[in-house]
Design a protein around this motif. Structure first.
Motif, mmCIF file in Angstrom:
data_model
loop_
_atom_site.group_PDB
_atom_site.id
_atom_site.type_symbol
_atom_site.label_atom_id
_atom_site.label_comp_id
_atom_site.label_asym_id
_atom_site.label_seq_id
_atom_site.Cartn_x
_atom_site.Cartn_y
_atom_site.Cartn_z
ATOM 1 N N MET A 1 0.864 -1.177 0.000
ATOM 2 C CA MET A 1 0.000 0.000 0.000
ATOM 3 C C MET A 1 0.903 1.231 0.000
ATOM 4 O O MET A 1 1.983 1.208 0.596
ATOM 5 N N GLY A 2 0.445 2.271 -0.652
ATOM 6 C CA GLY A 2 1.301 3.449 -0.707
ATOM 7 C C GLY A 2 0.547 4.716 -1.056
ATOM 8 O O GLY A 2 -0.646 4.690 -1.356
ATOM 9 N N TRP A 3 1.302 5.794 -0.992
ATOM 10 C CA TRP A 3 0.773 7.118 -1.342
ATOM 11 C C TRP A 3 1.659 7.722 -2.431
ATOM 12 O O TRP A 3 2.892 7.687 -2.348
ATOM 13 N N TYR A 4 1.005 8.286 -3.423
ATOM 14 C CA TYR A 4 1.667 9.014 -4.492
ATOM 15 C C TYR A 4 1.105 10.433 -4.503
ATOM 16 O O TYR A 4 0.054 10.700 -3.923
ATOM 17 N N ARG A 5 1.806 11.312 -5.186
ATOM 18 C CA ARG A 5 1.275 12.666 -5.347
ATOM 19 C C ARG A 5 1.614 13.206 -6.716
ATOM 20 O O ARG A 5 2.590 12.791 -7.339
ATOM 21 N N GLN A 6 0.772 14.131 -7.156
ATOM 22 C CA GLN A 6 0.992 14.764 -8.448
ATOM 23 C C GLN A 6 0.692 16.242 -8.329
ATOM 24 O O GLN A 6 -0.447 16.634 -8.036
ATOM 25 N N ALA A 7 1.725 17.039 -8.540
ATOM 26 C CA ALA A 7 1.576 18.495 -8.536
ATOM 27 C C ALA A 7 1.282 18.964 -9.958
ATOM 28 O O ALA A 7 1.602 18.257 -10.927
ATOM 29 N N PRO A 8 0.689 20.135 -10.110
ATOM 30 C CA PRO A 8 0.375 20.645 -11.459
ATOM 31 C C PRO A 8 1.613 20.699 -12.341
ATOM 32 O O PRO A 8 2.661 21.214 -11.934
ATOM 33 N N GLY A 9 1.493 20.140 -13.527
ATOM 34 C CA GLY A 9 2.597 20.167 -14.477
ATOM 35 C C GLY A 9 3.711 19.185 -14.194
ATOM 36 O O GLY A 9 4.731 19.190 -14.897
ATOM 37 N N LYS A 10 3.526 18.327 -13.204
ATOM 38 C CA LYS A 10 4.571 17.365 -12.855
ATOM 39 C C LYS A 10 4.032 15.942 -12.945
ATOM 40 O O LYS A 10 2.828 15.713 -12.938
ATOM 41 N N GLN A 11 4.964 14.997 -13.004
ATOM 42 C CA GLN A 11 4.564 13.603 -13.038
ATOM 43 C C GLN A 11 4.192 13.117 -11.648
ATOM 44 O O GLN A 11 4.638 13.667 -10.626
ATOM 45 N N ARG A 12 3.368 12.076 -11.627
ATOM 46 C CA ARG A 12 3.022 11.465 -10.355
ATOM 47 C C ARG A 12 4.269 10.806 -9.774
ATOM 48 O O ARG A 12 5.020 10.135 -10.483
ATOM 49 N N GLU A 13 4.475 10.992 -8.462
ATOM 50 C CA GLU A 13 5.654 10.443 -7.815
ATOM 51 C C GLU A 13 5.274 9.699 -6.545
ATOM 52 O O GLU A 13 4.287 10.030 -5.884
ATOM 53 N N LEU A 14 6.094 8.716 -6.198
ATOM 54 C CA LEU A 14 5.892 7.966 -4.970
ATOM 55 C C LEU A 14 6.271 8.834 -3.784
ATOM 56 O O LEU A 14 7.339 9.462 -3.774
ATOM 57 N N VAL A 15 5.410 8.858 -2.785
ATOM 58 C CA VAL A 15 5.694 9.578 -1.548
ATOM 59 C C VAL A 15 6.164 8.596 -0.477
ATOM 60 O O VAL A 15 7.210 8.787 0.152
ATOM 61 N N ALA A 16 5.380 7.550 -0.258
ATOM 62 C CA ALA A 16 5.710 6.563 0.767
ATOM 63 C C ALA A 16 4.965 5.279 0.462
ATOM 64 O O ALA A 16 3.874 5.316 -0.127
ATOM 65 N N ALA A 17 5.550 4.156 0.875
ATOM 66 C CA ALA A 17 4.911 2.869 0.636
ATOM 67 C C ALA A 17 5.233 1.924 1.783
ATOM 68 O O ALA A 17 6.257 2.083 2.474
ATOM 69 N N THR A 18 4.354 0.956 1.972
ATOM 70 C CA THR A 18 4.579 -0.056 2.996
ATOM 71 C C THR A 18 4.186 -1.415 2.446
ATOM 72 O O THR A 18 3.180 -1.541 1.746
ATOM 73 N N THR A 19 4.998 -2.407 2.749
ATOM 74 C CA THR A 19 4.720 -3.753 2.276
ATOM 75 C C THR A 19 3.780 -4.473 3.234
ATOM 76 O O THR A 19 3.494 -3.994 4.343
ATOM 77 N N ARG A 20 3.339 -5.642 2.821
ATOM 78 C CA ARG A 20 2.474 -6.449 3.675
ATOM 79 C C ARG A 20 3.200 -6.822 4.967
ATOM 80 O O ARG A 20 2.574 -6.953 6.021
ATOM 81 N N GLY A 21 4.513 -6.966 4.886
ATOM 82 C CA GLY A 21 5.293 -7.327 6.058
ATOM 83 C C GLY A 21 5.645 -6.170 6.959
ATOM 84 O O GLY A 21 6.210 -6.363 8.040
ATOM 85 N N GLY A 22 5.315 -4.945 6.515
ATOM 86 C CA GLY A 22 5.538 -3.790 7.369
ATOM 87 C C GLY A 22 6.752 -2.954 7.023
ATOM 88 O O GLY A 22 7.020 -1.934 7.676
#
Length: 120
Positions: free
Chosen positions: A34-55
């Motif tokens: 599971m994770g969070w991404y973000r996209q600012a105007p005029g920019k590509q979507r980028e990974l912010v943070a992620a966590t695996t099933r194992g933590g």
């Protein structure tokens, strides 16, 4: 039908905090990453943070030490605690999860996005 429902975005002053939530609803057999991404105007979507099933967790360099990702396995929910927010954190934040929706079948799901605006 599996859905990711996000909440918690909004407008905050620089230095403030917000907490995003994302719940997987519907028929969910299990969830891997599971994770969070973000996209600012005029920019590509980028990974912010992620966590695996194992933590295990990983963060973008730009948010390390300020953001914390966590997960409630019983509620099929992932959180993003954002502290010391900066104007450059302004973006639409999207939740992502790899979900088993049928026995043996996984696919990626995305939330609808929630706006985070940090004023200077």
């Amino acid at each position: 039908q599996v859905q990711l429902v996000e909440s918690g975005g909004g407008l905050v002053q620089a230095g403030g905090s917000l907490r995003l939530s994302c719940e997987a609803s519907g028929i969910v057999f299990s969830i891997n990453d599971m994770g969070w991404y973000r996209q600012a105007p005029g920019k590509q979507r980028e990974l912010v943070a992620a966590t695996t099933r194992g933590g295990s967790t990983n963060y973008a360099d730009s948010v390390k030490g300020r953001f914390t990702i966590s997960r409630d396995y019983a509620k099929n929910t992932v959180y993003l605690q954002m502290n010391s927010l900066k104007p450059e954190d302004t973006a639409v934040y999207y939740c992502n999860a790899e979900i088993q929706f049928r026995p043996g079948l996984f696919r990626d799901y995305w939330g609808q996005g929630t706006q985070v605006t940090v004023s200077s």
